[in-house]
Design a protein around this motif. Sequence first.
Motif, PDB file in Angstrom:
ATOM      1  N   MET A 129       0.781  -1.220   0.072  1.00  0.00           N
ATOM      2  CA  MET A 129      -0.135  -0.089  -0.005  1.00  0.00           C
ATOM      3  C   MET A 129       1.025   1.206  -0.149  1.00  0.00           C
ATOM      4  O   MET A 129       1.921   1.475   0.715  1.00  0.00           O
ATOM      5  N   HIS A 130       0.771   2.448  -0.772  1.00  0.00           N
ATOM      6  CA  HIS A 130       1.401   3.292  -0.854  1.00  0.00           C
ATOM      7  C   HIS A 130       0.663   4.577  -0.364  1.00  0.00           C
ATOM      8  O   HIS A 130      -0.364   4.794  -0.724  1.00  0.00           O
ATOM      9  N   LEU A 131       1.478   5.665   0.325  1.00  0.00           N
ATOM     10  CA  LEU A 131       0.780   6.599   0.699  1.00  0.00           C
ATOM     11  C   LEU A 131       0.637   7.734  -0.328  1.00  0.00           C
ATOM     12  O   LEU A 131       1.613   7.922  -1.251  1.00  0.00           O
ATOM     13  N   ARG A 132      -0.343   8.351  -0.383  1.00  0.00           N
ATOM     14  CA  ARG A 132      -0.422   9.358  -1.400  1.00  0.00           C
ATOM     15  C   ARG A 132       0.296  10.478  -1.181  1.00  0.00           C
ATOM     16  O   ARG A 132       0.874  11.142  -1.925  1.00  0.00           O
ATOM     17  N   HIS A 133       0.431  11.005   0.212  1.00  0.00           N
ATOM     18  CA  HIS A 133       1.423  11.993   0.597  1.00  0.00           C
ATOM     19  C   HIS A 133       1.935  11.759   1.873  1.00  0.00           C
ATOM     20  O   HIS A 133       1.584  11.208   2.694  1.00  0.00           O
ATOM     21  N   PRO A 134       3.336  11.911   1.979  1.00  0.00           N
ATOM     22  CA  PRO A 134       4.100  11.391   3.104  1.00  0.00           C
ATOM     23  C   PRO A 134       3.860  12.391   4.331  1.00  0.00           C
ATOM     24  O   PRO A 134       3.547  13.519   4.032  1.00  0.00           O
ATOM     25  N   PRO A 135       3.630  11.797   5.503  1.00  0.00           N
ATOM     26  CA  PRO A 135       3.259  12.619   6.375  1.00  0.00           C
ATOM     27  C   PRO A 135       4.329  13.415   7.016  1.00  0.00           C
ATOM     28  O   PRO A 135       5.545  13.161   7.053  1.00  0.00           O
ATOM     29  N   ARG A 136       3.887  14.702   7.310  1.00  0.00           N
ATOM     30  CA  ARG A 136       4.941  15.697   7.684  1.00  0.00           C
ATOM     31  C   ARG A 136       4.216  16.745   8.684  1.00  0.00           C
ATOM     32  O   ARG A 136       3.085  16.654   8.860  1.00  0.00           O
ATOM     33  N   LYS A 137       5.154  17.320   9.674  1.00  0.00           N
ATOM     34  CA  LYS A 137       4.472  18.265  10.461  1.00  0.00           C
ATOM     35  C   LYS A 137       4.361  19.526   9.700  1.00  0.00           C
ATOM     36  O   LYS A 137       5.161  19.936   8.828  1.00  0.00           O
TER      37      LYS A 137
END
Length: 165
Positions: A129-137
């Motif tokens: 499963m691939h993330l659509r947007h990498p999580p960031r602060k």
Amino acid sequence: MAKVLVLNASYEPINITSWRRAIVLLIKGKAEQVEHNGKVIYAEFPLPTVIRLRHYVRVPYKEIPLTRRNILHRDSHSCQYCGYIGEDLTLDHVLPRSRGGMDTWENIVTACVRCNVKKGSRTPSEAHMHLRHPPRKPYSSLYFEVTKHLKSGLHDEWQKYVIGL
């Protein structure tokens, strides 16, 4: 009523205020009008939508709390795996807690129940499963407020003053 974006003397957004407070700052000479929407308060006095302070103000750094509401807002209330937008959203740890994953901005994403169950206690790559947007602060707490107004379409003129949207 109308909200006004307040810029520092350096044109950096520092606050969102009411139109009444903005008018007071303009009348006292503490700010200048940068943008207006064509509406007028008095003859020859347009209603501001963006003002700029005449003198630079130091703004202390404010930590953004890691809350469910803030994570949902950062991820646009959508599943970061499949793009589902709806009510049945959960929070998912990219690196599962069972493997030492921490509660951080970079490790928590919004996921629908179906994707969260499918991923289980695996990493996204292990679950294919691939993330659509990498999580960031997020950049700042003001970022949240400004994006809400921009998404509503009421303050498109604010876009050019906000970096990273």
